[in-house]
Design a protein around this motif. Structure first.
Motif, short mmCIF file in Angstrom:
data_model
loop_
_atom_site.label_atom_id
_atom_site.label_comp_id
_atom_site.label_asym_id
_atom_site.label_seq_id
_atom_site.Cartn_x
_atom_site.Cartn_y
_atom_site.Cartn_z
N MET A 466 0.83 -1.19 0.00
CA MET A 466 0.00 0.00 0.00
C MET A 466 0.88 1.26 0.00
N THR A 467 1.90 1.28 0.82
CA THR A 467 2.81 2.42 0.87
C THR A 467 3.50 2.61 -0.47
N ALA A 468 3.97 1.49 -1.06
CA ALA A 468 4.66 1.57 -2.35
C ALA A 468 3.74 2.10 -3.43
N VAL A 469 2.47 1.63 -3.43
CA VAL A 469 1.51 2.09 -4.44
C VAL A 469 1.28 3.59 -4.31
N MET A 470 1.12 4.07 -3.07
CA MET A 470 0.88 5.50 -2.86
C MET A 470 2.06 6.33 -3.36
N VAL A 471 3.27 5.90 -3.06
CA VAL A 471 4.45 6.65 -3.49
C VAL A 471 4.59 6.61 -5.01
N ILE A 472 4.31 5.46 -5.60
CA ILE A 472 4.37 5.35 -7.07
C ILE A 472 3.36 6.27 -7.73
N LEU A 473 2.13 6.30 -7.19
CA LEU A 473 1.10 7.19 -7.75
C LEU A 473 1.50 8.65 -7.60
N ALA A 474 2.15 8.99 -6.49
CA ALA A 474 2.67 10.35 -6.33
C ALA A 474 3.71 10.65 -7.40
N GLY A 475 4.57 9.66 -7.68
CA GLY A 475 5.56 9.83 -8.73
C GLY A 475 4.93 10.01 -10.10
N VAL A 476 3.84 9.28 -10.36
CA VAL A 476 3.11 9.43 -11.63
C VAL A 476 2.57 10.86 -11.76
N CYS A 477 2.05 11.40 -10.66
CA CYS A 477 1.54 12.77 -10.66
C CYS A 477 2.66 13.78 -10.94
N VAL A 478 3.83 13.56 -10.34
CA VAL A 478 4.96 14.45 -10.59
C VAL A 478 5.37 14.38 -12.06
N MET A 479 5.38 13.17 -12.63
CA MET A 479 5.69 13.02 -14.05
C MET A 479 4.69 13.80 -14.90
N GLY A 480 3.41 13.74 -14.51
CA GLY A 480 2.40 14.49 -15.24
C GLY A 480 2.64 15.98 -15.20
N ALA A 481 3.06 16.49 -14.04
CA ALA A 481 3.36 17.91 -13.91
C ALA A 481 4.55 18.30 -14.78
N VAL A 482 5.56 17.44 -14.82
CA VAL A 482 6.76 17.73 -15.61
C VAL A 482 6.43 17.74 -17.10
N VAL A 483 5.68 16.74 -17.57
CA VAL A 483 5.30 16.68 -18.98
C VAL A 483 4.45 17.90 -19.34
N THR A 484 3.53 18.26 -18.47
CA THR A 484 2.70 19.44 -18.71
C THR A 484 3.55 20.69 -18.85
N TYR A 485 4.48 20.89 -17.92
CA TYR A 485 5.31 22.10 -17.92
C TYR A 485 6.22 22.16 -19.14
N LEU A 486 6.76 21.03 -19.56
CA LEU A 486 7.74 21.03 -20.64
C LEU A 486 7.13 20.98 -22.03
N PHE A 487 5.96 20.33 -22.17
CA PHE A 487 5.47 20.04 -23.51
C PHE A 487 4.09 20.61 -23.84
N THR A 488 3.27 20.90 -22.86
CA THR A 488 1.90 21.34 -23.16
C THR A 488 1.87 22.84 -23.44
N ARG A 489 1.29 23.22 -24.58
CA ARG A 489 1.20 24.62 -24.95
C ARG A 489 -0.10 25.23 -24.40
N GLU A 490 -0.02 26.47 -23.98
CA GLU A 490 -1.19 27.18 -23.48
C GLU A 490 -2.10 27.57 -24.66
N THR A 491 -3.39 27.37 -24.49
CA THR A 491 -4.36 27.68 -25.56
C THR A 491 -5.35 28.75 -25.15
N MET A 492 -5.20 29.30 -23.97
CA MET A 492 -6.16 30.27 -23.45
C MET A 492 -6.17 31.54 -24.30
N GLY A 493 -7.39 32.02 -24.62
CA GLY A 493 -7.56 33.31 -25.29
C GLY A 493 -7.15 33.33 -26.75
N ARG A 494 -6.91 32.19 -27.35
CA ARG A 494 -6.48 32.11 -28.74
C ARG A 494 -7.53 31.39 -29.56
#
Length: 517
Positions: A466-494
């Motif tokens: 259970m502890t390992a799963v929680m930490v892994i899921l936290a790592g998945v979330c961090v990966m999502g934040a990194v991919v978003t910051y590096l690769f996702t383009r903002e589309t607001m107001g365009r």
């Protein structure tokens, strides 16, 4: 190219038709959430009816539950790819009604499930849930694309988010319908529930009725969905029928034909480059990677919420409680979480998305979800494994809140804004299908990882796992934040046309963008 139509769409004020389109388009998402969140109490009833007194019944119940989840998600992934492609090839409107009818008929079919013997019921239920997944999957790219192409550039994010927020209403409705049906069946049962027979025969009817009632709201919107015109962007940019696009928009927007008539309409030309060509990947490969990868990562996390279900709901076959009351208790807890966390998360996104932006909200959501998982996972062994108190449930709810005020909503929005009209539905479907692969990993893979128990912990999940799963899921979330910051383009107001890569637009596309202003 219907340049004045595009300009009218981008600058049109939010009006009655936009609200109507939110309701019509949102019914598919409503049905998706209804079926996703009613399945837990329903599978509890099915387990009590068919596996209660059988040796190894609990193990068989878990296999059946995970199989039903995987079948529906597989159907959804296929539906997103199939209908996404057809939405660009045949038209959004033509496929829209078909996807909805598949959902309605499959929901009814899930309830009937043809027969009453266990094997026949489960095979039939699995087949109809696969078909239901096809319809739900088809509705994702079509609803997002249609709403994005009808919306103006100022409030487009809020309008698409409002469509997606219908999931919150579907979750709440699923819980309310389950509670209502179980309460009625319990009150009118002619068999007194005892410790030796806690599951009345009519429980086999109750779960069927709950599933079939979910088809009613979607069925009621079928007529209105068929009356929707094709989007002006598809008609003008893909079919190259400028005059028809103007006529369609005059019917639904508060503009006159004289405002939409073109002075110098562009003649139809061949497509500058095909889907999945080198030029496509050079111009849109980064966007497709970002939208697919982030959707994949968030669905691993979102659909692994059964990590908490083991603690909060328990195993329905381990109790001698009345089957109706057991399902009612599960549904009531779901309703509380929906009202306190899930629905507010959706509407926070509706309010902030065109003020803060997609990238910031998505990054924030991923990081806050990671923080919540770490706050449970790190102290799980010394504290949380023995506590199911209010604090644990609040943390559980915060994951719902920050997924919806975050990547669960924005990953639905961004693919509908990044790609050209001729590829938009297809690319949204590819992104969504990648998400459903993640959902299968989260709902089935992690589910079975948690079934590894140590003898001294009985039915409780192994705290180390259970502890390992929680930490892994936290790592998945961090990966999502990194991919978003590096690769996702903002589309607001365009405008949607601006969101193509300006530095590589063809000469014809540059002229279109300039003329639209």
């Amino acid at each position: 190219m219907a340049l004045k139509v595009l300009s009218a769409l981008d600058t049109a004020k939010t009006q009655y038709y936009h609200i109507k389109a939110i309701i019509i388009a949102g019914m598919g998402l409503f049905t998706d959430a209804y079926d996703l969140f009613c399945i837990l109490p329903i599978m509890g009833l099915i387990g009590r009816v068919y596996f209660e007194n059988e040796p190894d019944g609990s193990k068989k119940y878990k296999i059946v539950t995970s199989t039903m989840l995987a079948i529906a998600l597989l159907g959804t992934a296929i539906g997103q790819l199939l209908f996404g492609s057809l939405g660009d090839r045949v038209g959004r409107r033509r496929m829209y009604g078909i996807a909805l009818m598949i959902m309605v008929l499959s929901s009814i079919g899930c309830g009937f499930s043809i027969c009453t013997t266990r094997n026949c019921v489960l095979v039939s239920l699995g087949l109809f849930r696969f078909m239901l997944g096809l319809g739900i999957g088809g509705d994702y790219p079509l609803s997002a694309t249609i709403m994005s192409e009808f919306a103006n550039k100022t409030t487009r994010g809020a309008l698409i988010a409002a469509v997606f927020s219908m999931q919150g209403l579907g979750i709440l409705t699923a819980s309310m319908v389950t509670m209502m049906v179980c309460k009625i069946f319990d009150a009118t049962s002619d068999v007194r529930v005892s410790a030796t027979d806690p599951t009345p025969q009519k429980a086999d009817i109750a779960w069927r009725l709950i599933l079939m009632l979910g088809a009613i709201p979607a069925a009621l919107t079928f007529y209105w969905r068929m009356l929707m015109p094709e989007t002006a962007r598809y008609t003008a940019l893909v079919e190259h029928n400028v005059a028809q696009a103007a006529k369609d928009m005059e019917k639904v927007l508060e503009v006159s034909m004289s405002q939409l008539a073109e002075d110098n309409p562009l003649p139809p030309n061949e497509l500058p480059y095909p889907l999945f060509s080198k030029q496509f990947f050079r111009r849109h490969g980064r966007d497709l990677f970002a939208s697919s990868c982030t959707w994949f990562l968030v669905d691993i996390v979102f659909y692994s919420m059964n990590v908490f279900n083991l603690q909060i709901y328990g195993n329905p076959l381990d109790t001698k409680k009345n089957a109706y009351k057991e399902a009612l208790d599960v549904a009531s807890v779901q309703a509380i979480f929906a009202v306190c966390f899930t629905i507010p998360g959706y509407w926070f996104t509706v309010y902030f998305i065109d003020r803060v932006g997609r990238v910031k909200i998505q990054t924030m959501g991923f990081l806050f979800m990671a923080a919540v998982y770490l706050s449970i996972g790190i102290p799980y062994i010394p504290y949380w494994q023995n506590h199911k108190d209010l604090g644990y449930k609040v943390l559980y709810g915060l994951i719902f809140f920050f997924s919806n005020f975050g990547p669960n909503t924005t990953t639905f929005i961004v693919p509908a804004e990044l790609f050209p009209a001729r590829f938009r539905s297809t690319c949204h479907g590819i992104s969504g299908a990648a998400g459903k692969v993640g959902a299968i990993i989260g709902s089935v893979g992690i589910y079975w990882a948690l079934q590894v128990h140590r003898k001294d912990h009985g039915a409780k999940p192994n705290p180390i796992i259970m502890t390992a799963v929680m930490v892994i899921l936290a790592g998945v979330c961090v990966m999502g934040a990194v991919v978003t910051y590096l690769f996702t383009r903002e589309t607001m107001g365009r405008s949607l046309e601006e969101n193509e890569n300006e530095d590589e637009l063809s000469q014809r596309d540059v002229f279109v963008v300039q003329m639209s202003y």
